[in-house]
Scaffold this active site. Sequence first.
Site, PDB file in Angstrom:
ATOM      1  N   GLY A 194      41.751  43.660  21.369  1.00  0.00           N
ATOM      2  CA  GLY A 194      40.814  43.857  22.472  1.00  0.00           C
ATOM      3  C   GLY A 194      39.697  42.829  22.372  1.00  0.00           C
ATOM      4  CB  SER A 195      36.651  42.659  20.233  1.00  0.00           C
ATOM      5  OG  SER A 195      36.170  43.931  20.581  1.00  0.00           O
ATOM      6  NE  ARG A 218      15.970  75.793  37.153  1.00  0.00           N
ATOM      7  CZ  ARG A 218      16.648  76.924  37.117  1.00  0.00           C
ATOM      8  NH1 ARG A 218      17.204  77.402  38.233  1.00  0.00           N
ATOM      9  NH2 ARG A 218      16.787  77.589  35.997  1.00  0.00           N
ATOM     10  CD  GLU A 242      34.921  43.296  33.171  1.00  0.00           C
ATOM     11  OE1 GLU A 242      34.492  42.143  33.229  1.00  0.00           O
ATOM     12  OE2 GLU A 242      35.503  43.865  34.105  1.00  0.00           O
ATOM     13  CB  THR A 245      32.130  46.224  22.609  1.00  0.00           C
ATOM     14  OG1 THR A 245      32.001  45.166  21.641  1.00  0.00           O
ATOM     15  CG2 THR A 245      33.587  46.683  22.660  1.00  0.00           C
TER      16      THR A 245
HETATM   17  C1  LIG Z   1      38.671  52.464  31.088  1.00  0.00           C
HETATM   18  C2  LIG Z   1      38.953  51.081  30.559  1.00  0.00           C
HETATM   19  C3  LIG Z   1      39.336  50.076  31.439  1.00  0.00           C
HETATM   20  C4  LIG Z   1      39.657  48.808  30.962  1.00  0.00           C
HETATM   21  N1  LIG Z   1      40.100  47.843  31.837  1.00  0.00           N
HETATM   22  C5  LIG Z   1      40.599  46.676  31.357  1.00  0.00           C
HETATM   23  C6  LIG Z   1      41.241  45.727  32.230  1.00  0.00           C
HETATM   24  O1  LIG Z   1      41.305  45.918  33.448  1.00  0.00           O
HETATM   25  N2  LIG Z   1      41.792  44.608  31.677  1.00  0.00           N
HETATM   26  C7  LIG Z   1      41.750  44.347  30.342  1.00  0.00           C
HETATM   27  O2  LIG Z   1      42.279  43.319  29.913  1.00  0.00           O
HETATM   28  N3  LIG Z   1      41.119  45.216  29.473  1.00  0.00           N
HETATM   29  C8  LIG Z   1      40.561  46.373  29.963  1.00  0.00           C
HETATM   30  N4  LIG Z   1      39.955  47.271  29.108  1.00  0.00           N
HETATM   31  C9  LIG Z   1      39.923  46.967  27.676  1.00  0.00           C
HETATM   32  C10 LIG Z   1      38.530  46.680  27.133  1.00  0.00           C
HETATM   33  O3  LIG Z   1      38.079  45.436  27.593  1.00  0.00           O
HETATM   34  C11 LIG Z   1      38.628  46.765  25.602  1.00  0.00           C
HETATM   35  O4  LIG Z   1      38.775  48.139  25.286  1.00  0.00           O
HETATM   36  C12 LIG Z   1      37.409  46.179  24.918  1.00  0.00           C
HETATM   37  O5  LIG Z   1      37.390  44.787  25.063  1.00  0.00           O
HETATM   38  C13 LIG Z   1      37.376  46.513  23.417  1.00  0.00           C
HETATM   39  O6  LIG Z   1      38.594  46.230  22.806  1.00  0.00           O
HETATM   40  P1  LIG Z   1      39.303  47.355  21.898  1.00  0.00           P
HETATM   41  O7  LIG Z   1      39.350  48.604  22.697  1.00  0.00           O
HETATM   42  O8  LIG Z   1      40.578  46.793  21.391  1.00  0.00           O
HETATM   43  O9  LIG Z   1      38.299  47.594  20.713  1.00  0.00           O
HETATM   44  P2  LIG Z   1      38.211  46.734  19.356  1.00  0.00           P
HETATM   45  O10 LIG Z   1      38.218  45.291  19.667  1.00  0.00           O
HETATM   46  O11 LIG Z   1      39.240  47.240  18.404  1.00  0.00           O
HETATM   47  O12 LIG Z   1      36.758  47.133  18.838  1.00  0.00           O
HETATM   48  C14 LIG Z   1      36.497  48.369  18.181  1.00  0.00           C
HETATM   49  C15 LIG Z   1      35.050  48.335  17.707  1.00  0.00           C
HETATM   50  O13 LIG Z   1      34.863  47.244  16.796  1.00  0.00           O
HETATM   51  C16 LIG Z   1      33.807  46.417  17.252  1.00  0.00           C
HETATM   52  N5  LIG Z   1      34.085  45.026  16.901  1.00  0.00           N
HETATM   53  C17 LIG Z   1      35.250  44.339  17.068  1.00  0.00           C
HETATM   54  N6  LIG Z   1      35.119  43.093  16.626  1.00  0.00           N
HETATM   55  C18 LIG Z   1      33.831  42.972  16.185  1.00  0.00           C
HETATM   56  C19 LIG Z   1      33.081  41.915  15.606  1.00  0.00           C
HETATM   57  N7  LIG Z   1      33.597  40.710  15.402  1.00  0.00           N
HETATM   58  N8  LIG Z   1      31.803  42.168  15.254  1.00  0.00           N
HETATM   59  C20 LIG Z   1      31.248  43.386  15.474  1.00  0.00           C
HETATM   60  N9  LIG Z   1      31.907  44.420  16.010  1.00  0.00           N
HETATM   61  C21 LIG Z   1      33.183  44.219  16.368  1.00  0.00           C
HETATM   62  C22 LIG Z   1      33.749  46.627  18.757  1.00  0.00           C
HETATM   63  O14 LIG Z   1      32.480  46.294  19.294  1.00  0.00           O
HETATM   64  C23 LIG Z   1      34.059  48.100  18.848  1.00  0.00           C
HETATM   65  O15 LIG Z   1      32.886  48.830  18.622  1.00  0.00           O
HETATM   66  C24 LIG Z   1      39.556  48.534  29.584  1.00  0.00           C
HETATM   67  C25 LIG Z   1      39.138  49.534  28.700  1.00  0.00           C
HETATM   68  C26 LIG Z   1      38.839  50.790  29.166  1.00  0.00           C
HETATM   69  C27 LIG Z   1      38.425  51.849  28.186  1.00  0.00           C
END
Ligand SMILES: Cc1cc2nc3c(=O)[nH]c(=O)nc-3n(C[C@H](O)[C@H](O)[C@H](O)COP(=O)(O)OP(=O)(O)OC[C@H]3O[C@@H](n4cnc5c(N)ncnc54)[C@H](O)[C@@H]3O)c2cc1C
Length: 385
Positions: free
Chosen positions: A131-132, A269, A364, A366
């Site tokens: 993700g990130s 209220r 988009e 975190t």
């Molecule tokens: C409802 C919803 C809609 C979405 N829509 C889309 C979409 O349309 N298209 C798309 O491509 N994606 C979409 N996403 C995905 C979203 O962009 C990702 O969930 C987000 O980028 C985080 O990635 P991850 O969930 O894999 O978390 P991870 O990357 O696994 O992160 C987990 C935690 O670790 C932290 N972390 C990770 N790396 C670091 C670092 N280097 N330093 C400090 N902290 C770190 C993060 O901040 C987070 O707190 C959507 C997500 C949701 C929940």
Amino acid sequence: MDFDLSPEQEQIRKLAHEFADKEIAPGARERDRGQIFPAEILRKMAPLGFLGGPIPETYGGMGVDYISHAIITEEVGRADSSVRTTLSVQISLVEMTILRFGTEEQKRRYLPRLCSGEWIGCFGLTEPGYGSDAASLAATAVKDGGGWVLNGRKMWISNGGPSKVALVFARTDPAAPKAHGITAFLLERDAQPYATPEIHGKLGLRSSNTSEIVLDNVRVPDSQRLGELGQGFKIAMTALDAGRYSVAAGAVGIAQACIDASVAYAAQRKAFGKPIASYQLVQELIADMIVETEAARLLVYRAGHLKNKGVPSTRETSIAKLYASEIASRCADRAIQVHGGYGFSDEFPVERYYRDARVNRLYEGTTQIQKLIIGRFATGIDAIA
Ligand SMILES: Cc1cc2nc3c(=O)[nH]c(=O)nc-3n(C[C@H](O)[C@H](O)[C@H](O)COP(=O)(O)OP(=O)(O)OC[C@H]3O[C@@H](n4cnc5c(N)ncnc54)[C@H](O)[C@@H]3O)c2cc1C
């Protein structure tokens, strides 16, 4: 510095405000409860031009400036974050990316269909394992004759289910350094079928569609490659820059909705024989919401001002996205406090604002990723390169 909106921007605010109150807000609870995709709302938005805000009129858009784009997005977000998410993905992640990187032929094929709502678009970057760290993505595209064969899985894709076109990112050169081996493709569902199992059980955004995308030997002609070979990661980051601006504006909309609901509730209220609005501690909750919301809105407008000028705004967009998404959660928390026990039930909308606000700090990029971007500008060191 001029803090006034132009008469055109005021007019757009009025139009979007009235549309949001009349057409979007009334059904938001039922759509949320039933997890009903807002197809009907999109159909009504299209003739107003809301599905193609900043896209030039030649391609079917409205050609509005970035502040107007933020105003529409805020107003939609004020009424329903699920609709706002659907709209943001359609415009900021898909349409604007095609506008920026597409060939003339691609722009003429996709943009009018997306701006009119004939086609819904989705943006597939995130994967189950990445993700990130999107630069490490694992989906592959292998050259096969005049086209490509795509395999892999995308996760958390907004609009995936109803999409007719998917902008997806896949690795075309496994030997290249990770961010350099990625290419963007436009998949047309009718010609290149991809499966989109829906993701259920979300905390919020329940009427926004969130799906996986399964790429199982999907064959796509080279004419549907977006941008240059190996340019995919840059395209994704540019798209997210536009998307974050939209998320920030939508988050301001949630915060404004929290203020509006709290002021109205506090006036009617009664406790200890008087409206709770007359108690200073309740006024403090409302005042804190107002201060943070106005600050967030100004950060959004500053980023929009830079975008209007066509100068880099990545830093300012990250600041706006980070702050607006954090304060939307804080405002929703305070709004529930103002509503007391009633705030804990869906009789009032503030519990939905609370649930819906949360995802703005995740998608988009975190909050932590925004801090790394802002830190990179301050120190010159990219912590995630
Ligand atoms: C409802 C919803 C809609 C979405 N829509 C889309 C979409 O349309 N298209 C798309 O491509 N994606 C979409 N996403 C995905 C979203 O962009 C990702 O969930 C987000 O980028 C985080 O990635 P991850 O969930 O894999 O978390 P991870 O990357 O696994 O992160 C987990 C935690 O670790 C932290 N972390 C990770 N790396 C670091 C670092 N280097 N330093 C400090 N902290 C770190 C993060 O901040 C987070 O707190 C959507 C997500 C949701 C929940």
